[in-house]
Structure formats: C-alpha cells, structure tokens
Design a protein around this motif. Structure first.
Motif, short mmCIF file in Angstrom:
data_model
loop_
_atom_site.label_atom_id
_atom_site.label_comp_id
_atom_site.label_asym_id
_atom_site.label_seq_id
_atom_site.Cartn_x
_atom_site.Cartn_y
_atom_site.Cartn_z
N ARG A 246 26.00 -13.65 -0.96
CA ARG A 246 25.40 -14.60 -0.02
C ARG A 246 25.26 -15.98 -0.64
O ARG A 246 25.47 -17.00 0.01
CB ARG A 246 24.02 -14.09 0.44
CG ARG A 246 24.12 -13.26 1.70
CD ARG A 246 22.80 -12.68 2.10
NE ARG A 246 23.00 -11.49 2.91
CZ ARG A 246 23.04 -11.52 4.25
NH1 ARG A 246 22.91 -12.63 4.91
NH2 ARG A 246 23.25 -10.41 4.92
N ARG A 247 24.91 -16.01 -1.91
CA ARG A 247 24.76 -17.31 -2.57
C ARG A 247 26.11 -17.99 -2.75
O ARG A 247 26.23 -19.21 -2.56
CB ARG A 247 24.05 -17.13 -3.91
CG ARG A 247 22.57 -16.94 -3.67
CD ARG A 247 21.79 -16.70 -4.92
NE ARG A 247 20.40 -16.42 -4.55
CZ ARG A 247 19.52 -15.86 -5.35
NH1 ARG A 247 19.87 -15.52 -6.58
NH2 ARG A 247 18.29 -15.65 -4.94
N LYS B 205 24.83 -16.36 8.17
CA LYS B 205 24.22 -15.09 8.62
C LYS B 205 25.18 -14.35 9.55
O LYS B 205 25.38 -13.15 9.41
CB LYS B 205 22.91 -15.41 9.34
CG LYS B 205 22.04 -14.19 9.61
CD LYS B 205 20.65 -14.63 10.01
CE LYS B 205 19.88 -13.54 10.72
NZ LYS B 205 19.90 -12.25 10.03
N LYS B 206 25.79 -15.09 10.45
CA LYS B 206 26.75 -14.48 11.36
C LYS B 206 27.91 -13.87 10.58
O LYS B 206 28.37 -12.78 10.88
CB LYS B 206 27.27 -15.54 12.34
CG LYS B 206 28.23 -14.99 13.36
CD LYS B 206 28.93 -16.09 14.13
CE LYS B 206 29.97 -15.50 15.05
NZ LYS B 206 30.85 -16.51 15.62
N LEU B 207 28.36 -14.61 9.56
CA LEU B 207 29.49 -14.14 8.74
C LEU B 207 29.16 -12.79 8.12
O LEU B 207 29.99 -11.87 8.13
CB LEU B 207 29.81 -15.19 7.67
CG LEU B 207 30.93 -14.88 6.69
CD1 LEU B 207 32.25 -14.70 7.43
CD2 LEU B 207 31.07 -16.00 5.68
N PHE B 208 27.94 -12.64 7.59
CA PHE B 208 27.55 -11.39 6.94
C PHE B 208 27.22 -10.30 7.95
O PHE B 208 27.56 -9.14 7.74
CB PHE B 208 26.35 -11.62 6.01
CG PHE B 208 26.77 -12.13 4.66
CD1 PHE B 208 27.04 -11.25 3.63
CD2 PHE B 208 26.94 -13.49 4.44
CE1 PHE B 208 27.45 -11.70 2.40
CE2 PHE B 208 27.34 -13.95 3.20
CZ PHE B 208 27.61 -13.06 2.17
N GLN C 170 27.30 -23.98 4.70
CA GLN C 170 25.95 -24.47 4.48
C GLN C 170 25.08 -24.41 5.73
O GLN C 170 23.89 -24.73 5.67
CB GLN C 170 26.00 -25.88 3.88
CG GLN C 170 26.56 -25.79 2.47
CD GLN C 170 26.68 -27.11 1.76
OE1 GLN C 170 26.44 -28.15 2.37
NE2 GLN C 170 27.05 -27.08 0.51
N ASP C 171 25.69 -24.00 6.83
CA ASP C 171 24.91 -23.72 8.04
C ASP C 171 24.39 -22.29 7.92
O ASP C 171 25.16 -21.33 7.96
CB ASP C 171 25.81 -23.90 9.27
CG ASP C 171 25.04 -23.73 10.58
OD1 ASP C 171 24.08 -22.95 10.60
OD2 ASP C 171 25.41 -24.38 11.56
N ILE D 227 35.44 -14.53 3.88
CA ILE D 227 35.18 -13.29 4.64
C ILE D 227 35.19 -12.10 3.67
O ILE D 227 34.33 -11.23 3.74
CB ILE D 227 36.22 -13.11 5.76
CG1 ILE D 227 36.11 -14.25 6.77
CG2 ILE D 227 36.03 -11.77 6.46
CD1 ILE D 227 37.12 -14.20 7.90
N THR D 228 36.16 -12.10 2.77
CA THR D 228 36.24 -11.01 1.79
C THR D 228 34.98 -10.96 0.94
O THR D 228 34.46 -9.88 0.64
CB THR D 228 37.48 -11.18 0.91
OG1 THR D 228 38.62 -11.29 1.77
CG2 THR D 228 37.68 -10.01 -0.01
N LEU D 229 34.48 -12.14 0.57
CA LEU D 229 33.22 -12.21 -0.19
C LEU D 229 32.08 -11.58 0.62
O LEU D 229 31.26 -10.83 0.08
CB LEU D 229 32.86 -13.66 -0.47
CG LEU D 229 33.04 -14.20 -1.88
CD1 LEU D 229 32.58 -15.64 -1.93
CD2 LEU D 229 32.27 -13.36 -2.87
#
Ligand SMILES: [Zn+2]
Lengths: 189, 60
Positions: free
Chosen positions: A65-66, A79-82, A73-74, A52-54
């Motif tokens: 993102r990478r 995308k949701k995380l970001f 890997q989903d 999350i911190t990333l």
C-alpha cells in the motif's frame, strides 16, 4: 544507437514524465477507461500494470500500500485499486489492460487510443445504467444526476463516488461482469 | 568551395524523382458498416473493432 533506451521521453523532463504517468495511472484506475495519445497509452500500460500487480501482493499488504500510494496519491483511488481491482485481477497473470487504436486526432494528427482495464469494456446503453446506480445510494447527488450528463466524465465520477461509500455494491458488480461474459460465450457457442 | 563539375540533365533529375511518390493508406472496408477504415484501428464510422462495438460511434 538507441541501445538500452527502452522508453519514450514524451517531450518531458523526468519529473514531468513521472507526474504524467502518475496522473494517467490514477485516472485509469478511477475511470477504468481513458482516452489519450497512443504513445502515452503504450508508456502507461506496463507502468500501471506493475501497480496492479503490487496491489495483488498477498504478503506485506502495508508495504504494498505504501509503495502504491507513492504513485497513486488519491487515497480513494488507491483504496479502490486494493479493494476492487486487485481481487478482480487475482487470477489473471498480467495483461490487465487493453489498448484500442482510434486513428489520428484532428488538429495535430496525433494517433489517439483508448486504454481500458479488462472487464471495463464499452457496453452500449451502459451509461444509463451507471446513472441509475448513482441515483440509488446517494440522494444528495440527485441534483447532479438530474442534470443530463453531457460527456463521460460526470457519469464516471458518479460511478466512482457510488463505488466508494458502498463497497458491498462494488463487489457484486465486479462479479456480475464475468458472468455476463460467460453468457455471451455461451451464446456464441 | 566544391562545385559541380558537370551539368545535371533534366533526365537525371526526373530519373531520381521517379520513385518519389506518396503511398496510399491500406484502407479496407469495415465488416460492420462497410465504410473504409485503417487496419488495426477502431472503425471511425461505427466504433466497431474485431466484431464488437468498442467505443461510442460518436466518440470514435
Ligand atoms: Zn464500421
């Protein structure tokens, strides 16, 4: 001596353990609230919070993102995380999750726990609300929604699906939650 | 092979075992439903913890 042996092995080889942590983290970001054993939850907590911190990193979003997509890997969950989780925790300096101890599991006596993202706490009657939300955006899912959802899983999936196509809808939702908390705090005063 | 030099009396055996016992779990009553619950755990009966309902009562 167990000096400098900070982590549990969880009875797995290192590759198996890494795969487990990745799966658990992906499930946590997807469902926001998962039930697992206490040792797994305790191992997952720092691991998932680092992701999350990333995702919160301002500079070099592509790099972040990478790095995240190695573990999550989903693509939809990454995308949701970001897009929804990172902004939600923007002002929180770590401590994005909570572990609730549930007691021993019948069968093998393993201590069970719920690990949840802060702000995704259990709300009585929330299940029906999630169902209604899922019905609105996608008519195709009406069939699935008609079936009385037996457990948490189908509902959570629907919710996640609803979040993905309509980002706009997910964002006000994230904003609503702190607002309701404020109301509660006001009521408590 | 080493062998005991002296007979081991029943008293010695039972003295050693005097401290062998199980300890009761530190149960307290849930502030919400008054059923016994373990400390630092969600109440298995009503799903409350720290004054809030945190899990579905059936789920817990
Ligand atoms: Zn209770």
């Amino acid at each position: 001596m167990r000096h400098r042996a900070a982590h549990r092995k969880l009875g797995r080889t290192s590759s198996h353990r890494l795969a487990l942590l990745r799966n658990l983290a992906t499930a946590l970001f997807d469902k926001e609230r998962i039930r697992t054993t206490l040792p797994k939850a305790k191992e997952l907590r720092p691991w998932a919070e680092k992701l999350i911190t990333l995702a919160k990193r301002e500079d070099g979003r592509v790099h972040a993102r990478r790095l995240v997509s190695r573990d999550v890997q989903d693509a939809a969950v990454a995308k949701k995380l970001f897009d929804t989780l990172a902004p939600r925790f923007a002002s929180r300096p770590g401590g994005y999750t909570r572990i609730l101890k549930l007691g021993a599991r019948k069968g093998d006596g393993a201590e069970m726990a719920i690990i949840e993202l802060i702000g995704s706490e259990f709300q009585p009657g929330k299940k029906e609300a999630a169902k209604k939300e899922a019905e609105k955006p996608a008519k195709e899912e009406a069939k699935a929604a008609d079936k009385p959802a037996k457990a948490d899983k189908p509902k959570a999936e629907k919710k996640a699906k609803a979040d993905k196509p309509a980002k706009a809808e997910a964002k006000p939702k994230a904003e609503k939650k702190p607002a309701t908390r404020k109301k509660k705090a006001d009521a408590a005063e | 092979m080493p062998n005991p030099k002296r007979r081991h009396s029943k008293a010695r055996t039972s003295t050693r075992r005097a401290h062998d016992h199980l300890t009761a779990p530190g149960l307290s009553n849930c502030p919400n439903c008054h059923e016994p619950k373990l400390p630092h755990r969600v109440c298995p009966h009503c799903g409350h913890y720290k004054g809030k309902q945190v899990v579905d009562s059936k789920e817990a």
